[in-house]
Write an enzyme that holds these catalytic residues in place. Structure first.
Site, PDB file in Angstrom:
ATOM      1  N   HIS A  61      35.609  33.424  38.611  1.00  0.00           N
ATOM      2  CA  HIS A  61      35.812  31.980  38.773  1.00  0.00           C
ATOM      3  C   HIS A  61      36.180  31.694  40.226  1.00  0.00           C
ATOM      4  CE1 HIS A  61      39.864  33.469  38.241  1.00  0.00           C
ATOM      5  NE2 HIS A  61      40.396  32.286  38.484  1.00  0.00           N
ATOM      6  N   HIS A  63      38.763  30.309  41.892  1.00  0.00           N
ATOM      7  CA  HIS A  63      40.098  30.176  42.503  1.00  0.00           C
ATOM      8  C   HIS A  63      40.202  31.100  43.711  1.00  0.00           C
ATOM      9  CE1 HIS A  63      41.845  28.431  38.539  1.00  0.00           C
ATOM     10  NE2 HIS A  63      41.285  27.511  39.308  1.00  0.00           N
ATOM     11  N   ASP A  65      42.338  33.067  44.997  1.00  0.00           N
ATOM     12  CA  ASP A  65      42.808  34.465  44.916  1.00  0.00           C
ATOM     13  C   ASP A  65      41.719  35.414  44.430  1.00  0.00           C
ATOM     14  OD1 ASP A  65      43.230  33.055  42.438  1.00  0.00           O
ATOM     15  OD2 ASP A  65      44.517  34.667  41.723  1.00  0.00           O
ATOM     16  N   HIS A  66      40.528  34.877  44.080  1.00  0.00           N
ATOM     17  CA  HIS A  66      39.431  35.730  43.606  1.00  0.00           C
ATOM     18  C   HIS A  66      38.223  35.730  44.544  1.00  0.00           C
ATOM     19  CE1 HIS A  66      41.250  36.359  39.558  1.00  0.00           C
ATOM     20  NE2 HIS A  66      41.931  35.300  39.988  1.00  0.00           N
ATOM     21  N   HIS A 270      46.178  41.253  37.035  1.00  0.00           N
ATOM     22  CA  HIS A 270      46.623  39.911  37.445  1.00  0.00           C
ATOM     23  C   HIS A 270      48.114  39.788  37.131  1.00  0.00           C
ATOM     24  CE1 HIS A 270      46.078  35.461  38.044  1.00  0.00           C
ATOM     25  NE2 HIS A 270      45.102  35.877  38.812  1.00  0.00           N
TER      26      HIS A 270
HETATM   27 ZN    ZN Z   1      43.838  34.361  39.648  1.00  0.00          ZN
HETATM   28 ZN    ZN Z   2      42.428  31.462  38.303  1.00  0.00          ZN
END
Ligand code: ZN
Ligand code: ZN
Length: 306
Positions: A61, A63, A65-66, A270
Site C-alpha cells: 500500500h 503509506h 513507511d512502505h 510491523h
Molecule cells: Zn505501515
Molecule cells: Zn499503512
C-alpha cells in the site's frame, strides 16, 4: 520451498533496532522485494543478499513507511546498473504516489536508464514463473488499494527414482520426458508410461504476505491452511481501540486469525516501538504457539507443513 528474508520490521518510523518495512521472498533464482521503506538499501547491504535480481517489487500500500525507499533504490540502480529493468506492482493510489516520487523527485524529466514498468494491481493473478505463481488479493487497511500477496508453488507429481530404477529407465533426458508427462520407449522396445514412475500429485508450498491490515474477516479463504503467513501486529490488546482506529491489528487479533485459518507458521512484523518484543510474542503465542515476532535480517525457509 520459499525463502523469506526480513529487511525492515518496524511500524511507521524506524527504531534503533528495526528498519522500515521491507522483505524479500525468493523461489529458486526468482526474487521479489515486498515494500521498500526508507533505508531499505542499507538493509539490503547489511543483509548481504546483494542488489542483483531485485528488479521485481511488490508494494502492499502507499503509506510512506512502505514506499519512501524506492527513490534511493532507483537512484542507485541507475548508477550501478545492477538491473536492466524494473517492475513495480502497487494499487492505483499507491502507484500514483510512487510515480510522483520516482518521476517527479528522482528523475525530474530524465529518461530512466532502463525499462521501468509500473503495474496497477487488480486482485487475481500477477505473475507466473516456472513452478510458481503469484497473485494479489485486497486487504482492508486505511485508504484504497491495499493488497496482500499469495505465493504458490505449483502442484507436482514426484518422480519415483526407485520405480524407474526397477523398470530399467536409464538416468538422463528420458527421465525428464517422463516427468513432463510423455511416455517413452526404451532401447529394448518396452514402453514406459509416466503413470509408472510418478507418485500422486502433491500440493506445493504456499506463503501469504499481508502488510498493514485492520480487519482479517475477508482473508480467511486465501490464507486457509497456508504454510507461512506474514502479517502485521502493530498494537497490543490493551490498545485495541487505537488499533481499530488506525486500521491495524493487535498481536492477539493476528494470532486468532492464524488459528482460525489454520496456517502453518505465523510471522509477525510491523512492530511498534511502544512495546517490548517479548510482550508482543507472549500475547500472540498464548493464542497461537507457532509464531515468531520477526527481527531485521531474520531468514526463514517456508516448506510444506507435511
Ligand atoms: Zn505501515
Ligand atoms: Zn499503512
Amino acid at each position: 520451498m520459499f525463502e523469506l528474508i526480513f529487511l525492515g520490521t518496524s511500524a511507521s518510523a524506524p527504531s534503533v533496532h528495526r528498519g522500515l518495512s521491507s522483505q524479500v521472498v525468493s523461489f529458486r533464482d526468482q526474487r521479489f522485494l515486498i515494500d521498500c521503506g526508507e533505508g531499505t538499501q542499507r538493509q539490503i547491504l547489511r543483509s548481504g543478499i546483494g542488489f542483483r535480481r531485485l528488479h521485481r517489487i511488490l508494494i502492499t500500500h502507499g503509506h510512506l513507511d512502505h514506499i519512501l525507499g524506492l527513490g534511493g533504490l532507483l537512484s542507485t540502480f541507475a548508477r550501478w546498473e545492477t538491473v536492466d529493468h524494473l517492475e513495480i506492482w502497487a494499487g492505483a493510489w499507491a502507484l500514483e504516489r510512487i510515480r510522483d516520487l520516482l518521476f517527479g523527485v528522482v528523475l525530474r524529466g530524465a529518461t530512466p536508464p532502463f525499462r521501468m514498468d509500473l503495474h496497477a494491481i487488480e486482485a487475481g493473478s500477477l505473475w507466473q514463473g516456472e513452478d510458481v505463481r503469484l497473485s494479489a488479493f485486497p486487504v482492508a487497511h486505511r485508504g484504497p488499494g491495499c493488497f496482500g500477496f499469495l505465493f504458490e508453488e505449483t502442484e507436482h507429481r514426484p518422480f519415483l527414482a526407485e520405480q524407474a530404477e526397477a523398470l530399467g529407465v536409464p538416468p538422463g533426458p528420458i527421465r525428464r520426458r517422463l516427468v513432463d508427462g510423455e511416455s517413452v520407449t526404451l532401447e529394448d522396445g518396452r514402453r514406459i508410461e509416466p503413470e509408472q514412475v510418478l507418485g500422486p500429485s502433491r500440493k506445493g508450498t504456499r506463503l501469504v504476505h499481508v502488510g498493514d491490515c485492520g480487519d482479517t474477516s475477508d482473508l480467511e479463504e486465501v490464507c486457509a491452511g497456508v504454510d507461512g503467513l506474514v502479517i502485521e501486529a502493530t498494537y497490543l490488546e490493551v490498545e485495541a481501540d487505537m488499533a481499530h482506529q488506525f486500521g491495524h491489528l493487535t498481536a492477539r487479533q493476528a494470532a486468532e486469525f492464524a488459528r482460525r485459518a489454520q496456517v502453518g507458521h505465523l510471522y509477525l512484523t510491523h512492530i511498534s516501538r511502544r512495546y517490548r518484543e517479548k510482550e508482543v510474542l507472549e500475547e500472540a503465542a498464548a493464542v497461537f504457539p507457532s509464531v515468531t515476532v520477526v527481527r531485521d535480517f531474520d531468514r526463514f525457509q517456508i516448506r510444506r507443513q507435511d
